[in-house]
Motif scaffolding. Sequence first.
Motif, short mmCIF file in Angstrom:
data_model
loop_
_atom_site.label_atom_id
_atom_site.label_comp_id
_atom_site.label_asym_id
_atom_site.label_seq_id
_atom_site.Cartn_x
_atom_site.Cartn_y
_atom_site.Cartn_z
N HIS A 165 0.88 -1.18 -0.11
CA HIS A 165 0.15 -0.12 0.09
C HIS A 165 0.91 1.26 0.06
N HIS A 166 0.52 2.18 -0.53
CA HIS A 166 1.07 3.51 -0.74
C HIS A 166 0.33 4.65 -0.36
N LEU A 167 1.08 5.71 0.08
CA LEU A 167 0.43 7.02 0.81
C LEU A 167 -0.53 6.83 1.80
N ILE A 168 -0.20 6.03 2.75
CA ILE A 168 -0.85 5.73 3.87
C ILE A 168 0.11 5.96 5.06
N GLU A 205 0.53 19.65 6.24
CA GLU A 205 -0.16 20.01 4.88
C GLU A 205 -0.14 18.99 4.09
N TYR A 206 -1.43 18.85 3.63
CA TYR A 206 -1.83 17.78 2.37
C TYR A 206 -2.70 18.52 1.33
N SER A 207 -2.57 18.05 0.15
CA SER A 207 -3.45 18.55 -0.62
C SER A 207 -3.43 17.84 -1.78
N ALA A 208 -4.44 18.05 -2.69
CA ALA A 208 -4.65 17.33 -4.06
C ALA A 208 -3.43 17.30 -4.99
N ALA A 209 -2.83 18.57 -5.11
CA ALA A 209 -1.56 18.79 -5.84
C ALA A 209 -0.42 18.09 -5.06
N ARG A 210 -0.40 17.85 -3.92
CA ARG A 210 0.55 17.46 -3.46
C ARG A 210 0.46 15.91 -3.60
N PHE A 211 -0.74 15.25 -3.41
CA PHE A 211 -1.08 13.87 -3.79
C PHE A 211 -0.65 13.56 -5.23
N ARG A 212 -0.83 14.41 -6.08
CA ARG A 212 -0.47 14.30 -7.46
C ARG A 212 1.11 14.13 -7.58
N GLU A 213 1.83 14.90 -7.01
CA GLU A 213 3.20 14.98 -6.94
C GLU A 213 3.78 13.66 -6.54
N LEU A 214 3.09 13.16 -5.51
CA LEU A 214 3.74 11.84 -4.75
C LEU A 214 3.09 10.76 -5.61
N ALA A 215 1.94 10.78 -6.00
CA ALA A 215 1.47 9.40 -6.63
C ALA A 215 2.04 9.22 -8.16
N LEU A 216 2.26 10.53 -8.96
CA LEU A 216 2.82 10.20 -10.16
C LEU A 216 3.97 9.24 -10.35
N PRO A 217 5.02 9.58 -9.54
CA PRO A 217 6.32 8.67 -9.66
C PRO A 217 5.99 7.30 -9.07
N LEU A 218 5.16 7.29 -7.99
CA LEU A 218 4.75 5.85 -7.73
C LEU A 218 4.24 5.13 -8.76
N LEU A 219 3.25 5.64 -9.36
CA LEU A 219 2.49 4.76 -10.27
C LEU A 219 3.51 4.19 -11.45
N GLU A 220 4.46 5.22 -11.64
CA GLU A 220 5.65 4.66 -12.40
C GLU A 220 6.61 3.46 -12.14
N GLU A 221 6.86 3.76 -10.79
CA GLU A 221 7.56 2.60 -9.99
C GLU A 221 6.90 1.62 -10.14
N ILE A 222 5.45 1.51 -9.77
CA ILE A 222 4.85 0.22 -9.65
C ILE A 222 4.85 -0.34 -10.83
N ARG A 223 4.74 0.25 -12.16
CA ARG A 223 4.42 -0.18 -13.25
C ARG A 223 5.81 -0.95 -13.92
N ASP A 224 6.91 -0.05 -13.35
CA ASP A 224 8.21 -0.70 -13.70
C ASP A 224 8.48 -1.75 -13.29
N ARG A 225 7.77 -2.12 -11.78
CA ARG A 225 8.10 -3.46 -11.17
C ARG A 225 7.35 -4.61 -11.86
N GLY A 226 6.49 -4.22 -12.99
CA GLY A 226 5.61 -5.08 -13.62
C GLY A 226 4.25 -5.38 -12.94
N LYS A 227 3.77 -4.44 -11.98
CA LYS A 227 2.79 -4.56 -11.22
C LYS A 227 1.58 -3.48 -11.87
N ILE A 228 0.35 -3.76 -11.48
CA ILE A 228 -0.62 -2.70 -11.72
C ILE A 228 -0.98 -1.90 -10.75
N PRO A 229 -0.84 -0.41 -10.81
CA PRO A 229 -1.25 0.57 -9.77
C PRO A 229 -2.59 0.63 -9.70
#
Length: 297
Positions: free
Chosen positions: A47-50, A58-82
Amino acid sequence: MGKTAVALRLAERIGGEIVSADAFQVYRGMDIATAKPSPEELARVPHHLIDILDPGEEYSAARFRELALPLLEEIRDRGKIPIVVGGSGMYIRVLVDGIFSSPPADRSLRQRLREEEARLGPGYLHGRLGREDPVSAERIHPRNLKRIVRALEVLELTGTPISRLQREWGFPPPVGSEPPFRMIGLRRERADLYRRIDRRAEEMFKRGLLAETERLLEAGWLEAGPARLALGCREAAGCLRGEYEEEEAVRRLSAATRRFARRQMTWWRAERRIEWIDLLPDSSPEETAVRIVNLLE
RNA sequence: GGGGAGAUACCGAAGUGGCCAAACGGGGCAGACUGUAAAUCUGCUGGCUAUGCCUUCGGAGGUUCGAAUCCUCCUCUCCCCA
Protein backbone atom coordinates in the motif's frame (compact mmCIF):
# COMPACT_ATOMS: atom_id res chain seq x y z
CA MET A 1 -18.86 1.10 0.12
CA GLY A 2 -16.20 -1.47 0.95
CA LYS A 3 -13.46 -0.18 -1.29
CA THR A 4 -10.62 -1.28 0.93
CA ALA A 5 -11.54 -4.94 0.95
CA VAL A 6 -12.37 -5.04 -2.74
CA ALA A 7 -9.17 -3.28 -3.74
CA LEU A 8 -7.18 -5.75 -1.71
CA ARG A 9 -8.73 -8.76 -3.46
CA LEU A 10 -8.38 -7.11 -6.81
CA ALA A 11 -4.72 -6.39 -6.20
CA GLU A 12 -4.09 -9.99 -5.25
CA ARG A 13 -5.83 -11.24 -8.35
CA ILE A 14 -4.18 -9.02 -10.93
CA GLY A 15 -0.86 -8.38 -9.28
CA GLY A 16 -1.52 -4.86 -8.15
CA GLU A 17 -0.29 -2.40 -5.62
CA ILE A 18 -2.62 -0.02 -3.89
CA VAL A 19 -2.18 3.74 -3.93
CA SER A 20 -4.47 5.51 -1.50
CA ALA A 21 -6.09 8.65 -2.87
CA ASP A 22 -7.37 9.57 0.52
CA ALA A 23 -6.80 12.96 2.08
CA PHE A 24 -6.70 11.63 5.63
CA GLN A 25 -5.26 8.14 5.51
CA VAL A 26 -1.92 9.81 4.90
CA TYR A 27 -1.83 10.78 8.55
CA ARG A 28 -0.29 8.61 11.21
CA GLY A 29 -2.31 7.95 14.30
CA MET A 30 -5.66 8.29 12.60
CA ASP A 31 -6.38 4.65 11.97
CA ILE A 32 -9.89 4.21 13.23
CA ALA A 33 -11.25 7.55 12.08
CA THR A 34 -10.07 7.07 8.53
CA ALA A 35 -10.92 3.36 8.43
CA LYS A 36 -7.47 2.47 7.25
CA PRO A 37 -6.75 -1.05 6.10
CA SER A 38 -5.73 -3.25 9.03
CA PRO A 39 -2.08 -4.21 9.57
CA GLU A 40 -2.88 -7.66 8.15
CA GLU A 41 -4.41 -6.14 5.06
CA LEU A 42 -1.48 -3.78 4.66
CA ALA A 43 0.83 -6.79 4.80
CA ARG A 44 -0.97 -8.74 2.11
CA VAL A 45 -0.42 -6.21 -0.66
CA PRO A 46 1.87 -3.18 -0.91
CA HIS A 47 0.00 0.00 0.00
CA HIS A 48 1.20 3.52 -0.69
CA LEU A 49 0.46 7.00 0.63
CA ILE A 50 -0.80 5.75 3.96
CA ASP A 51 0.83 6.91 7.20
CA ILE A 52 3.29 9.23 5.52
CA LEU A 53 2.60 12.44 7.44
CA ASP A 54 1.97 13.70 10.95
CA PRO A 55 -1.54 15.00 11.46
CA GLY A 56 -0.35 18.58 11.52
CA GLU A 57 1.33 18.53 8.14
CA GLU A 58 -0.22 19.99 5.05
CA TYR A 59 -1.54 17.76 2.35
CA SER A 60 -3.50 18.65 -0.73
CA ALA A 61 -4.72 17.36 -4.04
CA ALA A 62 -1.71 18.80 -5.79
CA ARG A 63 0.67 17.28 -3.28
CA PHE A 64 -1.06 13.96 -3.74
CA ARG A 65 -0.47 14.17 -7.46
CA GLU A 66 3.19 14.99 -6.97
CA LEU A 67 3.64 11.96 -4.79
CA ALA A 68 1.43 9.59 -6.72
CA LEU A 69 2.72 10.16 -10.23
CA PRO A 70 6.23 8.81 -9.62
CA LEU A 71 4.75 6.01 -7.54
CA LEU A 72 2.58 4.86 -10.39
CA GLU A 73 5.61 4.72 -12.61
CA GLU A 74 7.63 2.74 -10.09
CA ILE A 75 4.85 0.24 -9.68
CA ARG A 76 4.56 -0.23 -13.40
CA ASP A 77 8.31 -0.61 -13.65
CA ARG A 78 8.00 -3.42 -11.16
CA GLY A 79 5.62 -5.10 -13.53
CA LYS A 80 2.70 -4.51 -11.22
CA ILE A 81 -0.56 -2.71 -11.77
CA PRO A 82 -1.23 0.41 -9.71
CA ILE A 83 -4.70 0.50 -8.21
CA VAL A 84 -5.59 3.98 -7.03
CA VAL A 85 -8.26 3.76 -4.36
CA GLY A 86 -10.05 6.65 -2.88
CA GLY A 87 -13.21 8.45 -2.24
CA SER A 88 -11.94 11.93 -2.82
CA GLY A 89 -13.23 12.98 -6.19
CA MET A 90 -10.99 15.94 -6.46
CA TYR A 91 -7.85 13.98 -5.71
CA ILE A 92 -8.61 11.45 -8.40
CA ARG A 93 -9.49 14.15 -10.85
CA VAL A 94 -6.33 16.08 -10.18
CA LEU A 95 -4.29 12.93 -10.58
CA VAL A 96 -5.92 12.01 -13.83
CA ASP A 97 -6.37 15.41 -15.42
CA GLY A 98 -3.67 17.44 -13.73
CA ILE A 99 -3.86 20.83 -12.18
CA PHE A 100 -2.48 24.23 -13.11
CA SER A 101 0.64 25.10 -11.21
CA SER A 102 0.27 27.72 -8.55
CA PRO A 103 1.70 28.52 -5.18
CA PRO A 104 0.47 26.48 -2.21
CA ALA A 105 -1.76 27.89 0.48
CA ASP A 106 -0.40 30.95 2.26
CA ARG A 107 -1.86 30.93 5.75
CA SER A 108 -1.08 34.47 6.72
CA LEU A 109 -2.31 35.89 3.45
CA ARG A 110 -5.55 33.97 3.83
CA GLN A 111 -5.97 35.21 7.33
CA ARG A 112 -5.37 38.78 6.24
CA LEU A 113 -8.01 38.46 3.52
CA ARG A 114 -10.51 37.01 5.96
CA GLU A 115 -9.87 39.85 8.36
CA GLU A 116 -10.56 42.33 5.60
CA GLU A 117 -13.84 40.62 4.88
CA ALA A 118 -14.72 40.74 8.56
CA ARG A 119 -13.82 44.39 8.82
CA LEU A 120 -15.30 45.66 5.59
CA GLY A 121 -18.41 43.56 5.60
CA PRO A 122 -19.64 40.41 3.97
CA GLY A 123 -19.36 40.55 0.22
CA TYR A 124 -16.35 42.82 0.22
CA LEU A 125 -13.91 40.23 -1.06
CA HIS A 126 -16.27 38.97 -3.69
CA GLY A 127 -16.71 42.52 -4.87
CA ARG A 128 -12.98 42.91 -5.08
CA LEU A 129 -12.68 39.68 -7.01
CA GLY A 130 -15.33 41.01 -9.35
CA ARG A 131 -13.05 43.91 -10.21
CA GLU A 132 -9.79 42.01 -10.43
CA ASP A 133 -10.89 38.66 -11.81
CA PRO A 134 -14.47 38.94 -13.07
CA VAL A 135 -14.41 35.49 -14.62
CA SER A 136 -13.77 33.85 -11.25
CA ALA A 137 -16.18 36.14 -9.46
CA GLU A 138 -18.84 35.02 -11.89
CA ARG A 139 -18.12 31.38 -11.14
CA ILE A 140 -17.73 31.53 -7.38
CA HIS A 141 -20.76 32.06 -5.22
CA PRO A 142 -20.51 35.31 -3.19
CA ARG A 143 -20.91 33.38 0.05
CA ASN A 144 -18.25 30.80 -0.69
CA LEU A 145 -15.52 32.66 1.16
CA LYS A 146 -13.06 29.84 1.02
CA ARG A 147 -12.93 29.77 -2.75
CA ILE A 148 -13.00 33.55 -3.01
CA VAL A 149 -9.99 33.69 -0.73
CA ARG A 150 -8.14 31.11 -2.79
CA ALA A 151 -8.82 33.04 -5.98
CA LEU A 152 -7.52 36.26 -4.45
CA GLU A 153 -4.59 34.45 -2.94
CA VAL A 154 -3.46 33.13 -6.32
CA LEU A 155 -3.97 36.53 -7.85
CA GLU A 156 -1.81 38.23 -5.23
CA LEU A 157 0.89 35.62 -5.26
CA THR A 158 1.23 35.24 -9.01
CA GLY A 159 -0.19 38.45 -10.39
CA THR A 160 -2.34 36.36 -12.68
CA PRO A 161 -6.05 35.68 -12.26
CA ILE A 162 -6.73 32.12 -11.24
CA SER A 163 -9.30 31.85 -13.99
CA ARG A 164 -6.59 32.47 -16.57
CA LEU A 165 -4.26 29.90 -15.07
CA GLN A 166 -7.10 27.44 -15.08
CA ARG A 167 -7.95 28.13 -18.68
CA GLU A 168 -4.36 27.90 -19.79
CA TRP A 169 -4.06 24.51 -18.23
CA GLY A 170 -7.12 23.50 -20.14
CA PHE A 171 -8.80 21.47 -17.48
CA PRO A 172 -10.49 19.16 -18.24
CA PRO A 173 -8.09 18.03 -20.96
CA PRO A 174 -8.98 17.56 -24.62
CA VAL A 175 -10.71 14.31 -25.38
CA GLY A 176 -9.55 11.90 -28.03
CA SER A 177 -6.59 9.99 -26.71
CA GLU A 178 -7.44 6.77 -24.93
CA PRO A 179 -6.66 7.30 -21.25
CA PRO A 180 -4.10 4.87 -19.81
CA PHE A 181 -6.41 3.93 -16.98
CA ARG A 182 -9.83 2.63 -16.17
CA MET A 183 -12.17 4.19 -13.67
CA ILE A 184 -14.31 1.80 -11.71
CA GLY A 185 -17.02 3.01 -9.40
CA LEU A 186 -18.75 1.00 -6.70
CA ARG A 187 -22.35 1.78 -6.05
CA ARG A 188 -24.99 0.61 -3.58
CA GLU A 189 -28.62 1.26 -3.01
CA ARG A 190 -29.20 4.20 -0.72
CA ALA A 191 -30.84 2.24 2.11
CA ASP A 192 -28.08 -0.34 2.06
CA LEU A 193 -25.42 2.35 2.03
CA TYR A 194 -26.98 4.20 4.96
CA ARG A 195 -27.27 1.01 6.98
CA ARG A 196 -23.59 0.35 6.47
CA ILE A 197 -22.70 3.90 7.42
CA ASP A 198 -24.71 3.69 10.63
CA ARG A 199 -23.05 0.43 11.53
CA ARG A 200 -19.62 1.76 10.73
CA ALA A 201 -20.08 4.84 12.91
CA GLU A 202 -20.97 2.63 15.86
CA GLU A 203 -18.06 0.33 15.13
CA MET A 204 -15.60 3.20 15.15
CA PHE A 205 -16.51 4.16 18.68
CA LYS A 206 -16.42 0.55 19.79
CA ARG A 207 -12.95 0.18 18.37
CA GLY A 208 -11.67 3.12 20.36
CA LEU A 209 -12.20 6.25 18.33
CA LEU A 210 -12.36 8.28 21.53
CA ALA A 211 -9.00 7.04 22.75
CA GLU A 212 -7.44 7.63 19.34
CA THR A 213 -8.82 11.16 19.24
CA GLU A 214 -7.67 11.78 22.79
CA ARG A 215 -4.12 11.01 21.70
CA LEU A 216 -4.38 13.44 18.79
CA LEU A 217 -5.79 16.01 21.16
CA GLU A 218 -2.93 15.57 23.61
CA ALA A 219 -0.38 15.81 20.83
CA GLY A 220 -1.96 19.11 19.87
CA TRP A 221 -2.91 17.98 16.36
CA LEU A 222 -6.50 18.97 16.74
CA GLU A 223 -5.91 22.66 17.36
CA ALA A 224 -5.60 23.90 13.83
CA GLY A 225 -4.27 21.05 11.75
CA PRO A 226 -6.03 19.18 8.98
CA ALA A 227 -6.94 16.32 11.34
CA ARG A 228 -9.49 18.55 12.99
CA LEU A 229 -11.58 18.32 9.84
CA ALA A 230 -11.65 14.56 9.67
CA LEU A 231 -15.00 12.89 10.11
CA GLY A 232 -14.96 10.92 13.29
CA CYS A 233 -12.31 13.10 14.89
CA ARG A 234 -14.68 16.01 14.87
CA GLU A 235 -17.46 14.10 16.55
CA ALA A 236 -15.15 12.33 18.99
CA ALA A 237 -13.51 15.61 19.92
CA GLY A 238 -16.87 17.20 20.65
CA CYS A 239 -17.68 14.27 22.88
CA LEU A 240 -14.35 14.53 24.69
CA ARG A 241 -14.93 18.20 25.24
CA GLY A 242 -18.18 17.27 26.92
CA GLU A 243 -20.45 18.90 24.38
CA TYR A 244 -22.55 15.75 24.04
CA GLU A 245 -22.70 12.08 24.94
CA GLU A 246 -21.19 9.25 22.96
CA GLU A 247 -24.57 8.18 21.66
CA GLU A 248 -25.08 11.63 20.20
CA ALA A 249 -21.58 11.55 18.74
CA VAL A 250 -22.41 8.34 16.92
CA ARG A 251 -25.55 9.92 15.53
CA ARG A 252 -23.63 12.96 14.36
CA LEU A 253 -20.94 10.87 12.77
CA SER A 254 -23.51 8.82 10.87
CA ALA A 255 -25.28 11.90 9.62
CA ALA A 256 -22.05 13.59 8.61
CA THR A 257 -20.87 10.48 6.83
CA ARG A 258 -24.14 10.13 4.97
CA ARG A 259 -23.87 13.72 3.84
CA PHE A 260 -20.31 13.13 2.78
CA ALA A 261 -21.28 10.02 0.85
CA ARG A 262 -23.96 11.97 -0.97
CA ARG A 263 -21.52 14.69 -1.95
CA GLN A 264 -19.25 12.01 -3.31
CA MET A 265 -22.04 10.56 -5.36
CA THR A 266 -22.86 13.95 -6.76
CA TRP A 267 -19.27 14.33 -7.78
CA TRP A 268 -18.92 10.93 -9.39
CA ARG A 269 -22.26 11.01 -11.13
CA ALA A 270 -20.86 13.76 -13.28
CA GLU A 271 -17.78 11.73 -14.16
CA ARG A 272 -18.46 10.10 -17.50
CA ARG A 273 -15.37 7.93 -17.57
CA ILE A 274 -16.53 5.77 -14.70
CA GLU A 275 -17.65 2.21 -15.24
CA TRP A 276 -20.12 1.40 -12.49
CA ILE A 277 -20.46 -1.76 -10.48
CA ASP A 278 -23.67 -2.10 -8.52
CA LEU A 279 -23.30 -3.91 -5.24
CA LEU A 280 -25.94 -5.80 -3.31
CA PRO A 281 -26.10 -5.92 0.49
CA ASP A 282 -24.59 -9.39 0.46
CA SER A 283 -21.98 -8.91 -2.28
CA SER A 284 -18.67 -10.21 -0.99
CA PRO A 285 -15.43 -8.35 -1.68
CA GLU A 286 -14.23 -11.49 -3.48
CA GLU A 287 -17.02 -11.57 -6.01
CA THR A 288 -16.84 -7.83 -6.53
CA ALA A 289 -13.14 -8.14 -7.26
CA VAL A 290 -13.91 -10.88 -9.77
CA ARG A 291 -16.50 -8.69 -11.44
CA ILE A 292 -13.92 -5.95 -11.80
CA VAL A 293 -11.41 -8.37 -13.27
CA ASN A 294 -13.99 -9.46 -15.82
CA LEU A 295 -14.75 -5.87 -16.62
CA LEU A 296 -11.11 -5.12 -17.20
CA GLU A 297 -10.64 -7.95 -19.70
C1' G B 1 -58.03 13.16 43.52
C1' G B 2 -56.15 18.61 43.12
C1' G B 3 -53.02 22.30 40.51
C1' G B 4 -49.92 23.69 36.47
C1' A B 5 -47.50 23.24 31.50
C1' G B 6 -47.94 21.46 26.79
C1' A B 7 -49.64 18.92 21.91
C1' U B 8 -47.22 22.93 15.16
C1' A B 9 -44.90 19.90 8.81
C1' C B 10 -40.01 13.78 8.80
C1' C B 11 -37.61 15.62 13.84
C1' G B 12 -36.61 19.87 17.16
C1' A B 13 -38.68 24.57 17.59
C1' A B 14 -40.90 29.83 16.58
C1' G B 15 -45.55 31.86 15.60
C1' U B 16 -50.70 33.60 19.95
C1' G B 17 -56.79 36.90 14.96
C1' G B 18 -55.51 38.56 8.45
C1' C B 19 -48.66 39.98 5.81
C1' C B 20 -49.06 31.62 7.55
C1' A B 21 -48.29 26.29 3.56
C1' A B 22 -46.46 28.40 8.57
C1' A B 23 -39.66 31.69 10.75
C1' C B 24 -35.24 29.06 12.21
C1' G B 25 -32.25 24.61 12.98
C1' G B 26 -31.67 19.41 12.05
C1' G B 27 -32.68 15.53 8.75
C1' G B 28 -33.74 14.33 3.59
C1' C B 29 -33.24 15.27 -1.86
C1' A B 30 -30.61 17.64 -5.83
C1' G B 31 -26.41 20.54 -7.45
C1' A B 32 -21.52 23.14 -7.62
C1' C B 33 -16.47 21.97 -7.00
C1' U B 34 -9.09 23.67 -10.56
C1' G B 35 -3.68 23.31 -3.70
C1' U B 36 -7.27 22.45 3.75
C1' A B 37 -12.16 18.58 -0.75
C1' A B 38 -13.92 13.77 5.08
C1' A B 39 -13.38 20.96 3.14
C1' U B 40 -16.46 24.98 1.30
C1' C B 41 -20.83 26.61 -0.96
C1' U B 42 -25.97 26.65 -3.52
C1' G B 43 -31.19 25.27 -4.40
C1' C B 44 -35.53 22.45 -3.03
C1' U B 45 -38.19 20.06 1.01
C1' G B 46 -47.49 19.38 2.34
C1' G B 47 -50.34 18.09 -2.36
C1' C B 48 -51.93 19.46 -7.19
C1' U B 49 -54.68 19.76 -13.52
C1' A B 50 -49.98 24.81 -10.27
C1' U B 51 -48.77 33.50 -11.52
C1' G B 52 -53.90 29.69 -8.93
C1' C B 53 -56.32 25.90 -6.14
C1' C B 54 -56.72 22.02 -2.30
C1' U B 55 -55.52 19.72 2.52
C1' U B 56 -52.52 20.91 7.05
C1' C B 57 -50.75 23.44 13.18
C1' G B 58 -53.76 16.68 18.80
C1' G B 59 -59.64 15.60 17.93
C1' A B 60 -64.77 17.54 17.67
C1' G B 61 -67.72 21.71 17.83
C1' G B 62 -68.20 27.14 18.26
C1' U B 63 -67.09 32.75 17.91
C1' U B 64 -65.49 35.86 13.67
C1' C B 65 -65.83 38.74 7.20
C1' G B 66 -61.30 35.84 8.52
C1' A B 67 -58.42 31.17 13.42
C1' A B 68 -52.25 27.49 14.15
C1' U B 69 -53.67 31.82 17.03
C1' C B 70 -60.06 33.27 20.81
C1' C B 71 -64.12 29.98 23.45
C1' U B 72 -66.21 24.92 24.88
C1' C B 73 -65.73 19.83 25.37
C1' C B 74 -62.67 15.50 24.49
C1' U B 75 -57.90 12.66 23.93
C1' C B 76 -52.85 12.24 25.03
C1' U B 77 -47.93 13.88 27.28
C1' C B 78 -44.99 16.16 31.09
C1' C B 79 -44.32 18.57 35.99
C1' C B 80 -45.93 19.66 41.05
C1' C B 81 -49.19 18.60 45.28
C1' A B 82 -52.08 14.52 47.50
